[in-house]
Design an enzyme around this catalytic site. Sequence first.
Site, PDB file in Angstrom:
ATOM      1  N   ASP A 151      -0.795  30.763  34.519  1.00  0.00           N
ATOM      2  CA  ASP A 151      -0.282  29.397  34.607  1.00  0.00           C
ATOM      3  C   ASP A 151       0.271  29.169  36.002  1.00  0.00           C
ATOM      4  O   ASP A 151       1.037  30.002  36.525  1.00  0.00           O
ATOM      5  CB  ASP A 151       0.823  29.180  33.563  1.00  0.00           C
ATOM      6  CG  ASP A 151       1.286  27.740  33.509  1.00  0.00           C
ATOM      7  OD1 ASP A 151       0.669  26.956  32.772  1.00  0.00           O
ATOM      8  OD2 ASP A 151       2.266  27.401  34.196  1.00  0.00           O
ATOM      9  N   ASN A 190       2.169  17.732  41.752  1.00  0.00           N
ATOM     10  CA  ASN A 190       1.607  16.426  41.390  1.00  0.00           C
ATOM     11  C   ASN A 190       2.566  15.287  41.720  1.00  0.00           C
ATOM     12  O   ASN A 190       2.153  14.231  42.217  1.00  0.00           O
ATOM     13  CB  ASN A 190       1.279  16.400  39.892  1.00  0.00           C
ATOM     14  CG  ASN A 190      -0.103  16.950  39.584  1.00  0.00           C
ATOM     15  OD1 ASN A 190      -0.994  16.908  40.419  1.00  0.00           O
ATOM     16  ND2 ASN A 190      -0.279  17.479  38.393  1.00  0.00           N
ATOM     17  N   ASP A 205      -5.445  18.229  42.000  1.00  0.00           N
ATOM     18  CA  ASP A 205      -6.794  18.669  41.650  1.00  0.00           C
ATOM     19  C   ASP A 205      -7.344  19.645  42.694  1.00  0.00           C
ATOM     20  O   ASP A 205      -8.029  20.618  42.352  1.00  0.00           O
ATOM     21  CB  ASP A 205      -7.730  17.464  41.545  1.00  0.00           C
ATOM     22  CG  ASP A 205      -7.497  16.648  40.282  1.00  0.00           C
ATOM     23  OD1 ASP A 205      -6.757  17.114  39.391  1.00  0.00           O
ATOM     24  OD2 ASP A 205      -8.043  15.522  40.198  1.00  0.00           O
ATOM     25  N   GLU A 250      -2.987  23.239  33.842  1.00  0.00           N
ATOM     26  CA  GLU A 250      -2.925  24.208  34.936  1.00  0.00           C
ATOM     27  C   GLU A 250      -2.987  25.641  34.426  1.00  0.00           C
ATOM     28  O   GLU A 250      -2.564  26.571  35.104  1.00  0.00           O
ATOM     29  CB  GLU A 250      -1.649  23.998  35.764  1.00  0.00           C
ATOM     30  CG  GLU A 250      -0.347  24.222  35.028  1.00  0.00           C
ATOM     31  CD  GLU A 250       0.208  22.950  34.395  1.00  0.00           C
ATOM     32  OE1 GLU A 250       1.437  22.881  34.224  1.00  0.00           O
ATOM     33  OE2 GLU A 250      -0.582  22.038  34.072  1.00  0.00           O
TER      34      GLU A 250
END
Length: 300
Positions: free
Chosen positions: A178, A186, A195, A221
């Site tokens: 993770d 973000n 992305d 993620e």
Amino acid sequence: MYLSKESYRKIMDDLRDGLYIVDLDRKIVFWNRAAERISGYRAEEVVGKPCADNILCHVDDVGLNLCCSECPLASTIDSGAPHDAQVFLHHKNGHRIPVSVRVIPLTDDDGKVIGGVEVFSDNSGQVDNEERLQELEKLALLDGLTQLANRRYLDRELESRLEELHRYDIPFGILFMDLDDFKAINDRYGHETGDRVLQFVAGTLSANSRPFDLYGRWGGEEFVGIIRNVTAANLKHMGQRLRRLVEKSFALVEGEPLRVTISIGATMAVENDTVQTLLSRADALMYQSKAAGKNRLTIG
């Protein structure tokens, strides 16, 4: 036989291996087409710049930045002797690619060293990966953003590996990964940059996988690696190597390197496991890595 400069240039451009030439200050003066293909950097982006200037940024398998310590090019220029190494270069898209490096000194007519030539070969099994991707695309088993296996395919693969374990006692383990603090990326840079981060992490996993292992995007993620025919010690070593390579990868955002780390839960499958129990155990171990400070691996 006389060959013109243009003939030499064409020969170097037609090589399958990447080749570049630097002067005594390690400033790039030539960059062939294979170097463009392997690294993602066009010649006009790198010629005239030092090779350590956010370009290849070689690291070794423990994440040591070779530009700051044991640079193969610097060693050859200083000693005048050829140098071989296995390193991980930085692709323009951010991920790390394993390459074999051969460096030779560049000398003038009097034998004085005036620079260096580095030849590097892609060891990522790119052809095998591309064939696998084409097959997965046909079966709708590919994650569109990262080009890794999607959750549907990971589920199928886990079922197959458990069946293989039960029938033939062939061991396997999983890495549940993770990205750390991904929401903050973000929030600060936007989802498009987020992305790009997911893509370069996926690229690092893919480029450094064995042909019979599988890496995929579990969701958001989160990534899962299914690692066949390993011991717990092998699994831990492979997971730690990937963790370090991701830590040393980066994407350039507004001219500055944006880095990310991953927390990993690693576990070996056991006889009475189901897909759910195996994933739940790996997920819990990953959260132990988070609680212990992130950017680490916990195995159990």
